[in-house]
Enzyme design. Structure first.
Site, PDB file in Angstrom:
ATOM      1  N   LYS A  10       0.859  -1.428   0.043  1.00 46.99           N
ATOM      2  CA  LYS A  10      -0.029  -0.127   0.352  1.00 46.99           C
ATOM      3  C   LYS A  10       1.149   0.867   0.037  1.00 46.99           C
ATOM      4  CE  LYS A  10       0.469   1.177   4.644  1.00 46.99           C
ATOM      5  NZ  LYS A  10       1.581   2.429   4.221  1.00 46.99           N
ATOM      6  N   PRO A  95      10.397  -4.172  -0.192  1.00 45.01           N
ATOM      7  CA  PRO A  95      11.325  -3.957   1.022  1.00 45.01           C
ATOM      8  C   PRO A  95      10.762  -3.592   2.175  1.00 45.01           C
ATOM      9  CG  PRO A  95      11.493  -1.824  -0.633  1.00 45.01           C
ATOM     10  CD  PRO A  95       9.995  -3.168  -1.159  1.00 45.01           C
ATOM     11  N   VAL A  96      10.914  -3.752   3.587  1.00 41.93           N
ATOM     12  CA  VAL A  96      10.699  -3.704   4.008  1.00 41.93           C
ATOM     13  C   VAL A  96      11.409  -2.690   5.768  1.00 41.93           C
ATOM     14  CG1 VAL A  96      10.987  -6.234   5.229  1.00 41.93           C
ATOM     15  CG2 VAL A  96      12.791  -5.290   5.473  1.00 41.93           C
ATOM     16  N   ALA A  98       9.917   0.283   5.147  1.00 43.01           N
ATOM     17  CA  ALA A  98       9.608   0.922   4.108  1.00 43.01           C
ATOM     18  C   ALA A  98       8.182   2.204   4.175  1.00 43.01           C
ATOM     19  CB  ALA A  98       9.763   0.425   2.459  1.00 43.01           C
ATOM     20  N   GLY A  99       7.431   1.642   5.190  1.00 38.88           N
ATOM     21  CA  GLY A  99       6.441   2.167   5.004  1.00 38.88           C
ATOM     22  C   GLY A  99       5.001   1.970   3.338  1.00 38.88           C
ATOM     23  N   LEU A 100       5.837   0.841   3.413  1.00 39.43           N
ATOM     24  CA  LEU A 100       4.756   0.041   2.515  1.00 39.43           C
ATOM     25  C   LEU A 100       3.195  -0.969   2.503  1.00 39.43           C
ATOM     26  CD1 LEU A 100       7.291  -0.132  -0.325  1.00 39.43           C
ATOM     27  CD2 LEU A 100       5.169   1.362  -0.675  1.00 39.43           C
ATOM     28  N   GLY A 102       4.460  -3.933   3.907  1.00 40.12           N
ATOM     29  CA  GLY A 102       5.078  -5.486   3.370  1.00 40.12           C
ATOM     30  C   GLY A 102       4.614  -6.522   4.819  1.00 40.12           C
ATOM     31  N   GLY A 103       4.535  -5.868   5.806  1.00 40.36           N
ATOM     32  CA  GLY A 103       4.033  -7.442   6.805  1.00 40.36           C
ATOM     33  C   GLY A 103       2.603  -7.021   6.998  1.00 40.36           C
ATOM     34  N   SER A 104       2.242  -5.926   7.324  1.00 43.60           N
ATOM     35  CA  SER A 104       1.228  -6.589   7.176  1.00 43.60           C
ATOM     36  C   SER A 104      -0.169  -6.724   5.927  1.00 43.60           C
ATOM     37  CB  SER A 104       0.310  -4.597   7.219  1.00 43.60           C
ATOM     38  OG  SER A 104       0.937  -3.863   8.041  1.00 43.60           O
ATOM     39  N   ASP A 137      -2.494  -1.769   9.558  1.00 46.87           N
ATOM     40  CA  ASP A 137      -2.851  -1.187   8.649  1.00 46.87           C
ATOM     41  C   ASP A 137      -3.369  -2.830   7.889  1.00 46.87           C
ATOM     42  OD1 ASP A 137      -1.876   0.809   8.088  1.00 46.87           O
ATOM     43  OD2 ASP A 137       0.623   0.500   7.858  1.00 46.87           O
TER      44      ASP A 137
END
Ligand code: C5P
Length: 284
Positions: A10, A95-96, A98-100, A102-104, A137
């Site tokens: 996201k 990428p971890v 990163a505010g993207l 990824g984990g969520s 998120d």
């Protein structure tokens, strides 16, 4: 039982922090958008017990600190299903730190996959509750699309989709700690805020330029270090023809929004020469 699926990243088109809540969390007002950058998740359930995880990135935790493991454990605890050993394999592309998200995204994908594999038919309310219990998120990542998120980030309302565009996403080789950035925020001292209302209106009209002009992330005002890189990446994206460029979530990835595929491709190549984590994708 085996299944595989994609977990989409996201971006935050805008990120505003309205107030601090009594529990220490912050009241958000953010427009979130899923993008075509994804991790690949494989799950195999056999008879037995426990949850194992395997990832191509060595520094991703292989135990209960991993949000994908948390999701599987929360799913089995909530549904009361017993007697299965769950093996999760993740191919990381997002990428971890990163505010993207990824984990969520991985956690959300695990919930949705297990719900389908075990035909538990969890409804939207169950999924939001379960998702929110493992990360703010996660509920958004379960739904995807374009959403206005309030509260912790889990109170979601659907928005008209972002008009077709191209995104160049670039993460510098350092990260910010999300809790540390939140600690630096003083709501009453925030100098500039995104025009969230204007963004929502522009989405309604399908006006990409108006959306891009109003994007902003209040975390950009409190960056402790690496500020220069964030500003440099934003400038490179804008010089390359982006309609707008902003940091996503608590960073450190920055994205630029383009209406022109050629310009986006050129900016991606130029930034990609200096930064390993650079991506060209579209919204989904
Ligand atoms: O919910 P999640 O685990 O993603 O949040 C990480 C951290 O970010 C929390 O521990 C909290 O410090 C901060 N946070 C916050 N307000 C939010 C979301 C997260 O203060 N709405």
């Amino acid at each position: 039982m085996k299944a595989s699926d994609k977990a989409f990243a996201k971006i935050n088109i805008s990120l505003d922090i309205v107030s601090k809540m009594d529990d220490g969390y912050h009241n958000m007002l953010t427009v979130m958008q899923s993008v075509g950058l994804f991790d690949e998740i494989m799950i195999e359930c056999t008879h037995g017990e426990g949850v194992d995880i395997d990832s191509d990135l060595q520094y991703i935790p292989g135990d209960e600190r991993n949000i994908a493991v948390k999701a599987a454990l929360a799913f089995f605890a909530y549904t009361g299903i017993k007697g299965f050993r769950t093996q999760i394999a993740i191919k990381k592309n997002i990428p971890v730190c990163a505010g993207l998200g990824g984990g969520s995204a991985d956690g959300a994908c695990v919930f949705m996959m297990l719900d389908r594999m075990f035909e538990t038919g969890l409804g939207a309310a169950d999924l939001r509750k379960l998702g929110g219990s493992i990360g703010s998120d996660v509920p958004f990542c379960m739904k995807g699309g374009t959403m206005l998120a309030r509260g912790r980030g889990d109170d979601l309302s659907e928005l008209p989709g972002l008009p077709r565009c191209y995104l160049v996403i670039c993460k510098p080789p350092f990260s910010f700690s999300t809790p540390e950035l939140f600690k630096l925020i003083r709501c009453e001292r925030i100098r500039a805020r995104p025009d969230t209302e204007g963004i929502v209106e522009a989405l309604g009209k399908g006006d990409l330029c108006s959306v891009a002009r109003r994007m902003y992330n209040v975390f950009e005002d409190v960056l402790p270090r690496g500020e220069r890189d964030i500003a440099d990446i934003k400038n490179a994206l804008l010089d390359g023809g982006a309609l707008g460029a902003v940091m996503t979530g608590s960073g450190s990835a920055v994205f630029g929004l383009f209406d022109d595929r050629i310009k986006a491709g050129k900016a991606y190549e130029e930034l990609g020469a200096g930064y390993a984590d650079c991506f060209l994708c579209e919204t989904i």
